[in-house]
Design a protein around this motif. Sequence first.
Motif, PDB file in Angstrom:
ATOM      1  N   THR A   1       0.840  -1.206   0.000  1.00 17.95           N
ATOM      2  CA  THR A   1       0.000   0.000   0.000  1.00 17.95           C
ATOM      3  C   THR A   1       0.871   1.250   0.000  1.00 17.95           C
ATOM      4  O   THR A   1       0.587   2.216  -0.717  1.00 17.95           O
ATOM      5  CB  THR A   1      -0.944   0.000   1.227  1.00 17.95           C
ATOM      6  OG1 THR A   1      -1.791  -1.145   1.104  1.00 17.95           O
ATOM      7  CG2 THR A   1      -1.797   1.243   1.287  1.00 17.95           C
TER       8      THR A   1
ATOM      9  N   GLU B   1      -8.116   0.564  -1.042  1.00 18.31           N
ATOM     10  CA  GLU B   1      -8.845  -0.657  -0.700  1.00 18.31           C
ATOM     11  C   GLU B   1     -10.206  -0.348  -0.076  1.00 18.31           C
ATOM     12  O   GLU B   1     -11.195  -1.008  -0.337  1.00 18.31           O
ATOM     13  CB  GLU B   1      -7.986  -1.493   0.264  1.00 18.31           C
ATOM     14  CG  GLU B   1      -8.550  -2.868   0.505  1.00 18.31           C
ATOM     15  CD  GLU B   1      -7.715  -3.671   1.491  1.00 18.31           C
ATOM     16  OE1 GLU B   1      -6.635  -3.214   1.894  1.00 18.31           O
ATOM     17  OE2 GLU B   1      -8.164  -4.777   1.844  1.00 18.31           O
TER      18      GLU B   1
ATOM     19  N   ASP C   1      -5.720  -0.789  -5.120  1.00 20.57           N
ATOM     20  CA  ASP C   1      -5.205  -1.474  -3.929  1.00 20.57           C
ATOM     21  C   ASP C   1      -6.162  -2.609  -3.564  1.00 20.57           C
ATOM     22  O   ASP C   1      -7.330  -2.354  -3.250  1.00 20.57           O
ATOM     23  CB  ASP C   1      -5.089  -0.465  -2.771  1.00 20.57           C
ATOM     24  CG  ASP C   1      -4.166  -0.975  -1.663  1.00 20.57           C
ATOM     25  OD1 ASP C   1      -3.712  -2.132  -1.732  1.00 20.57           O
ATOM     26  OD2 ASP C   1      -3.906  -0.209  -0.713  1.00 20.57           O
TER      27      ASP C   1
END
Length: 245
Positions: free
Chosen positions: A45, A85, A161
């Motif tokens: 990330t 995400e 992500d």
Amino acid sequence: MDTDIATLINVTKKFGKVTALRGLSLRVPKGVIYGLIGPNGAGKTTTLRIISTLVTPDSGIVKVLGHELPHEKNVIRGRIAYLPEEAGLYERLTGWENLLYFAMIYFGRGRAEEVAKKGAYISGLKSEDLHRRAGEYSKGMARRLAIARALMLDADLIILDEPTSGLDVFSSYRIRKMLREYVKNSGKTIILSSHNMLEVEEICDYVGLINKGILITSGPPSMLKAKYHGRTLEEVFISIVGLGE
Ligand code: ATP
């Protein structure tokens, strides 16, 4: 190389006492799906956020779409789409309204409908679902819409992500298909992160294995499997780093 979409050289990043990246170098070629894979906390990330211009590294060189960070941040921002995400939707708006709203922000009223229609097509959601409130969507439908919202912007680089984390087999499959078709039809580049090595092996043209803040190897999956004598990327990864603690 200047033909690469993104180049990181010897990048480091600390958050307080935690070292997230300890000299990471990678190259992302144009027109591929590039998968960054590795265990929890490996630095995936952080790497994606650096490429997206959201995190500034402590040291190292970062070039994205031929522009160098940090001075050319704004040029880069205008040409990339980043989906974290945890990206959410406006739950009180319908799926279609979510697309339209986003399209309006990026392209203005004049082109919003045309762009949102492209997003609706990419999402593959049925018309009746597009007209339901996003708050009623399953996790898989919500993710498909969020990814379509990123893809419809026509960015030169799309950064996702963990696009399929927590999704069932059908939703993951649809998303993989969506991403493959998008790259095939547009020639654009996608960088994604995942824990799922089997999935990455299936969908990515190029992968980077990352562990403890450095890139340990990279290349097309078939090349890595041949080089490290592994039947799967998982075997390649374990053969290089061992079984961990
Ligand atoms: P995961 O697969 O679990 O999402 P990851 O590979 O994406 O992990 P990162 O999120 O990049 O890993 O985190 C790398 C390390 O940096 C971890 O130890 C994490 O706790 C730490 N870290 C990341 N962001 C921050 C932050 N904003 N503040 C403090 N520590 C951070």
